[in-house]
Design an enzyme around this catalytic site. Structure first.
Site, PDB file in Angstrom:
ATOM      1  N   LYS A  11       0.855  -1.184   0.000  1.00 42.19           N
ATOM      2  CA  LYS A  11       0.000   0.000   0.000  1.00 42.19           C
ATOM      3  C   LYS A  11       0.892   1.234   0.000  1.00 42.19           C
ATOM      4  O   LYS A  11       1.778   1.370   0.851  1.00 42.19           O
ATOM      5  CB  LYS A  11      -0.900   0.027   1.239  1.00 42.19           C
ATOM      6  CG  LYS A  11      -2.000  -1.021   1.193  1.00 42.19           C
ATOM      7  CD  LYS A  11      -2.979  -0.861   2.355  1.00 42.19           C
ATOM      8  CE  LYS A  11      -3.777  -2.120   2.590  1.00 42.19           C
ATOM      9  NZ  LYS A  11      -4.709  -2.489   1.515  1.00 42.19           N
TER      10      LYS A  11
ATOM     11  N   MET B 169       5.645   6.363   3.190  1.00 41.81           N
ATOM     12  CA  MET B 169       4.725   5.826   4.182  1.00 41.81           C
ATOM     13  C   MET B 169       4.176   4.463   3.810  1.00 41.81           C
ATOM     14  O   MET B 169       3.021   4.174   4.099  1.00 41.81           O
ATOM     15  CB  MET B 169       3.534   6.786   4.293  1.00 41.81           C
ATOM     16  CG  MET B 169       3.449   7.490   5.601  1.00 41.81           C
ATOM     17  SD  MET B 169       2.780   9.125   5.319  1.00 41.81           S
ATOM     18  CE  MET B 169       3.961   9.811   4.166  1.00 41.81           C
ATOM     19  N   PRO B 170       4.950   3.658   3.132  1.00 38.70           N
ATOM     20  CA  PRO B 170       4.339   2.414   2.624  1.00 38.70           C
ATOM     21  C   PRO B 170       4.033   1.412   3.738  1.00 38.70           C
ATOM     22  O   PRO B 170       4.652   1.428   4.792  1.00 38.70           O
ATOM     23  CB  PRO B 170       5.403   1.829   1.693  1.00 38.70           C
ATOM     24  CG  PRO B 170       6.433   2.891   1.521  1.00 38.70           C
ATOM     25  CD  PRO B 170       6.340   3.794   2.706  1.00 38.70           C
ATOM     26  N   TYR B 171       3.051   0.574   3.419  1.00 35.39           N
ATOM     27  CA  TYR B 171       2.683  -0.551   4.279  1.00 35.39           C
ATOM     28  C   TYR B 171       2.723  -1.794   3.404  1.00 35.39           C
ATOM     29  O   TYR B 171       2.084  -1.830   2.348  1.00 35.39           O
ATOM     30  CB  TYR B 171       1.270  -0.342   4.837  1.00 35.39           C
ATOM     31  CG  TYR B 171       0.682  -1.596   5.447  1.00 35.39           C
ATOM     32  CD1 TYR B 171       0.990  -1.948   6.747  1.00 35.39           C
ATOM     33  CD2 TYR B 171      -0.151  -2.419   4.712  1.00 35.39           C
ATOM     34  CE1 TYR B 171       0.475  -3.102   7.314  1.00 35.39           C
ATOM     35  CE2 TYR B 171      -0.673  -3.578   5.264  1.00 35.39           C
ATOM     36  CZ  TYR B 171      -0.356  -3.909   6.569  1.00 35.39           C
ATOM     37  OH  TYR B 171      -0.861  -5.059   7.115  1.00 35.39           O
TER      38      TYR B 171
ATOM     39  N   PHE C 183       6.358   0.221   6.918  1.00 33.67           N
ATOM     40  CA  PHE C 183       5.950  -0.912   7.759  1.00 33.67           C
ATOM     41  C   PHE C 183       5.944  -2.178   6.913  1.00 33.67           C
ATOM     42  O   PHE C 183       5.447  -2.163   5.790  1.00 33.67           O
ATOM     43  CB  PHE C 183       4.513  -0.731   8.249  1.00 33.67           C
ATOM     44  CG  PHE C 183       4.322   0.158   9.419  1.00 33.67           C
ATOM     45  CD1 PHE C 183       5.303   1.042   9.829  1.00 33.67           C
ATOM     46  CD2 PHE C 183       3.110   0.135  10.132  1.00 33.67           C
ATOM     47  CE1 PHE C 183       5.094   1.877  10.929  1.00 33.67           C
ATOM     48  CE2 PHE C 183       2.898   0.958  11.220  1.00 33.67           C
ATOM     49  CZ  PHE C 183       3.891   1.829  11.629  1.00 33.67           C
TER      50      PHE C 183
END
Lengths: 67, 67, 67, 67, 67, 67
Positions: free
Chosen positions: B7, C1-3, C41
């Site tokens: 994501k 800000m990747p997940y 994350f």
């Protein structure tokens, strides 16, 4: 380090409402589990009512039936 | 048989960059765990900055503040 | 800000291999999209082979058949 | 109380087909596990073929190669 | 009809704390978006610190380094 | 190329029931959308009743109340 994913139907939720959800969930995790807001992620997915089913039926149809 | 979900914020990521991510993750899983690329799935979700929160704040707002 | 969420079968993956996956994915996202590792994350889920199906069949059974 | 998430490529799936998937999955969970349809959720995600990788390659490219 | 997934590290979170999270998130969605609690799902995943990475590093290691 | 994730409460579901779910979902996707079973993934997550909330309450408690 929490990660929260909120899925709601796509219904014209405003940017302000999204901000409220993000802030509310982050505060809750800090209050209950002492989680650091700096590493708390919240992702909101808005799902078309045709793509969400409950009780075996699309939300789109369910809402029409309730009118 | 791995399944990977990435994501990222919706920021004009190009098709070439997506291809690079997909190839890179698939190769990594093969190298580290000897996973078969033929059954490795990678799904990329691009999330609006209004829908992504960090530190209790929308990414949209966070970026504006950093300008 | 990747997940990033990686799902693999539960097969005795070592802590070192997990560390390698985490580091590899984080580096990939930095290289391809210039994402900040500090807010990247990675979550690894290990799934029992009874709970993973491919081609309509549990991985447990699939592996037995291949012996 | 099951929750089911179905991810498929974005390929012009019709509302009727989505309804069929939702109804089919809900019925299956009732039949196999006696789950109450009233609290069964099904969410369908349609993913761009550029964002879905298999065998280290975007589905978009994979399909072009098969033509 | 919201669905919320909360991922946290596995750290001896008590049943009471989980109840607080579930109740807090459900109330938040009712307050901000007028969502019906009866169809609000909350699922909490507790993730081993070896399986959670941030800044390219396992949380297990990160915590050891901070001691 | 579908990916399906089924979340149910952890209630002693047998391996046979899981096999039935996997086979049923895979067949459904083939019937409705002509999806190839060979590249259909199904992952079943079993969630502790303490970690699943509905109507603002843990499933554990909800079930006790219904006794």
């Amino acid at each position: 380090m929490p990660y929260v994913n909120i899925k709601i139907t796509k219904d014209g939720v405003t940017s302000e409402q999204k901000a409220e959800l993000i802030e509310g969930v982050t505060t809750l995790l800090q209050k209950v589990l002492d989680k650091n807001p700096a590493t708390t992620f919240v992702i909101i997915d808005e799902v078309e009512t045709d793509n969400w089913g409950i009780a075996g039926e699309q939300v789109t149809k369910r809402r029409n039936n309730q009118k």
